[in-house]
Design an enzyme around this catalytic site. Structure first.
Site, PDB file in Angstrom:
ATOM      1  N   ALA A 116     -58.999   5.368  18.116  1.00 60.84           N
ATOM      2  CA  ALA A 116     -60.172   6.197  18.418  1.00 60.84           C
ATOM      3  C   ALA A 116     -61.152   5.279  19.150  1.00 60.84           C
ATOM      4  O   ALA A 116     -61.892   4.518  18.527  1.00 60.84           O
ATOM      5  CB  ALA A 116     -60.765   6.734  17.138  1.00 60.84           C
TER       6      ALA A 116
ATOM      7  N   GLY B 186     -69.647   3.176  15.452  1.00 63.21           N
ATOM      8  CA  GLY B 186     -68.208   3.250  15.179  1.00 63.21           C
ATOM      9  C   GLY B 186     -67.786   4.660  14.834  1.00 63.21           C
ATOM     10  O   GLY B 186     -68.538   5.612  15.062  1.00 63.21           O
ATOM     11  N   ASN B 187     -66.586   4.817  14.306  1.00 64.32           N
ATOM     12  CA  ASN B 187     -66.121   6.149  13.887  1.00 64.32           C
ATOM     13  C   ASN B 187     -65.279   6.008  12.627  1.00 64.32           C
ATOM     14  O   ASN B 187     -65.021   4.901  12.167  1.00 64.32           O
ATOM     15  CB  ASN B 187     -65.353   6.830  15.027  1.00 64.32           C
ATOM     16  CG  ASN B 187     -64.166   6.011  15.464  1.00 64.32           C
ATOM     17  OD1 ASN B 187     -63.206   5.837  14.716  1.00 64.32           O
ATOM     18  ND2 ASN B 187     -64.225   5.458  16.677  1.00 64.32           N
ATOM     19  N   ARG B 188     -64.826   7.157  12.086  1.00 62.35           N
ATOM     20  CA  ARG B 188     -64.184   7.133  10.768  1.00 62.35           C
ATOM     21  C   ARG B 188     -62.666   6.939  10.827  1.00 62.35           C
ATOM     22  O   ARG B 188     -61.972   7.156   9.841  1.00 62.35           O
ATOM     23  CB  ARG B 188     -64.524   8.419  10.017  1.00 62.35           C
ATOM     24  CG  ARG B 188     -65.998   8.458   9.598  1.00 62.35           C
ATOM     25  CD  ARG B 188     -66.260   9.495   8.531  1.00 62.35           C
ATOM     26  NE  ARG B 188     -66.216  10.834   9.077  1.00 62.35           N
ATOM     27  CZ  ARG B 188     -65.363  11.770   8.705  1.00 62.35           C
ATOM     28  NH1 ARG B 188     -64.476  11.518   7.791  1.00 62.35           N
ATOM     29  NH2 ARG B 188     -65.397  12.963   9.250  1.00 62.35           N
ATOM     30  N   SER B 189     -62.128   6.535  11.958  1.00 63.45           N
ATOM     31  CA  SER B 189     -60.681   6.358  12.052  1.00 63.45           C
ATOM     32  C   SER B 189     -60.196   5.306  11.040  1.00 63.45           C
ATOM     33  O   SER B 189     -60.774   4.228  10.942  1.00 63.45           O
ATOM     34  CB  SER B 189     -60.321   5.909  13.475  1.00 63.45           C
ATOM     35  OG  SER B 189     -58.997   5.480  13.501  1.00 63.45           O
TER      36      SER B 189
END
Ligand code: C5P
Length: 437
Positions: free
Chosen positions: A312, A245-248
């Protein structure tokens, strides 16, 4: 000895005052007079609650009436201790509403008709108690009933002592209201009724009425338009408990959905997992992976006017998803995960009348990369910002680039303000495209 003002000084002061007055009038009423004002022929409910700033609400009512609004004033019991209903009825030429239990007539069905007919509800001054009641949804007086039963946008103008205003309880209630799309105007820093200097002075009547005009102009901007917004980051599963995943945070997309809602659009918000509450009234679709988001965007953009991809989206996903939780072996040092390309949602959606807006969060060559994406993905607008400073933050420093060659570098601002700017640019481009033969 008192200070002396020279005649010349007086003349200059009067000229400045006249200039300031005509400037405000031009902004509120338009240079062509009342008919140009977005307030003309609107129905406004002005809620007056019990603070000393209530006397200034008479000016709010007067400016609204001068701009062509019908103003129904609703006063709480404590407001009537600070100012008489008669003052407002004389200014608005309309009876003041003070009683939730007034008899219903053919034309007037209590809070129901006031709430239904309102184009805007303004609460000025909004005391700490009024703010708490609005945030909690208490319907124990006429104003509370109207606030819960209206679909009109709501503006609140807080006014109180600075220590009250800075209390976490008041702050939390204001955040709750702002999250629901309520517009908070002020308070200003300045001299308070106690004589102290601090935050809590009600915004000026001109600022409140200007916010009302801006909101009414805005609420019709995207009326009848359908806007699809994506938000948050996608999660690409490796096994039942792990994902890439990502930090959005999703904040930008949620702010855009709220801004499009308050511009009068019908909004679908397609979101990856976030901790945020979706704006009331938007169609809300929760997704996890890029493939799911792609499917939902395909579906939702049918007949849509604008697609804003603020999500994102992961560019790659694990080729396989293990059915069972992956276990490490005792002497295992490495693990290979093969990733496959996800669809580029924004590039792949190709509908002739859809205005596409993308985001470019970059760590280097910001503008050059953003311009390349604008062209490659056939976008009308791209919002470029520094990935490291933006992701997860509540504010942003962005540059808006358009397919018409405009490049606007914006100063640092909250994501809500940036969202309003993006919606303004999109509306202008949409209207221009409509006028094209
Ligand atoms: O190419 P890049 O990922 O930097 O482009 C960013 C823009 O494209 C964003 O608006 C993002 O939401 C969108 N995007 C997409 N599908 C992907 C990757 C990005 O729609 N797979």
């Amino acid at each position: 000895m008192g200070s002396r003002i020279s005649r010349r000084g007086c003349r200059v002061a009067v000229r400045r005052l006249r200039y300031a007055e005509s400037y405000v009038r031009a902004r509120l009423f338009g240079t062509d007079g009342i008919t140009m004002s977005p307030l003309n022929h609107t129905a406004i409910v002005l809620g007056v609650t019990g603070g000393i700033a209530a006397f200034k609400s008479a000016s709010v009512a007067s400016l609204l009436v001068q701009a062509g609004s019908r103003v129904d004033v609703v006063m709480t019991e404590s407001a009537q201790r600070f100012i008489q209903p008669l003052t407002f009825s004389a200014i608005t030429h309309t009876p003041v509403h003070t009683n939730a239990f007034a008899p219903w007539t053919d034309e007037h069905s209590g809070h129901v008709s006031l709430a239904r007919n309102a184009d805007l509800l303004i609460v000025a001054p909004a005391t700490a108690a009024a703010i708490a009641r609005l945030a909690l949804g208490l319907a124990d007086d006429l104003l509370g009933l109207i606030a819960l039963s209206t679909e009109a946008p709501i503006i609140v103008a807080p006014a109180m002592e600075d220590r009250m205003f800075n209390h976490p309880s008041v702050r939390d209630h204001l955040v709750t209201l702002a999250e629901r799309g309520v517009i908070v105007v002020g308070p200003d820093h300045g001299r308070l009724a106690s004589g102290a200097i601090g935050d809590g002075r009600m915004a000026s009547p001109e600022a409140i009425v200007e916010a009302a005009a801006t909101q009414l102009r805005r609420s019709s901007q995207l009326h009848g338009r359908k806007v699809v917004v994506t938000a948050g980051g996608t999660q690409e599963p490796l096994d039942p408990v792990r994902y890439i995943g990502n930090r959005s945070s999703g904040m930008m997309g949620y702010a855009l959905a709220a801004a499009a809602m308050s511009a009068g659009a019908t909004v679908t918000l397609i979101s990856g997992p976030t901790t945020l509450r979706p704006p009331c009234g938007a169609e809300f679709v929760e997704v996890t992976t890029a493939v799911e988001m792609h499917r939902e965007v395909e579906r939702a953009t049918f007949g849509a006017d604008i697609l804003i991809m603020a999500a994102a989206v992961a560019d790659f996903r694990p080729e396989t998803r293990s059915e069972r939780k992956l276990k490490k072996q005792v002497d295992q040092e490495f693990m290979d995960v093969r990733l496959v390309r996800n669809p580029d949602i924004l590039a792949s959606i190709d509908r002739p009348d859809l205005l596409k807006i993308g985001f470019a969060a970059e760590t280097e060559d910001l503008l050059a990369n953003a311009k390349r994406k604008l062209e490659a993905k056939h976008l009308a607008i791209i919002v470029a910002n520094d990935a490291e400073l933006t992701i997860g933050a509540s504010s942003s420093t962005a540059t808006i680039l358009t397919s018409e060659g405009d490049v606007t570098a914006l100063p640092p601002m909250t994501k809500s303000s940036l969202a309003a700017k993006v919606i303004d640019v999109a509306t202008t481009m949409l209207n221009r495209a409509d006028r094209r033969p």
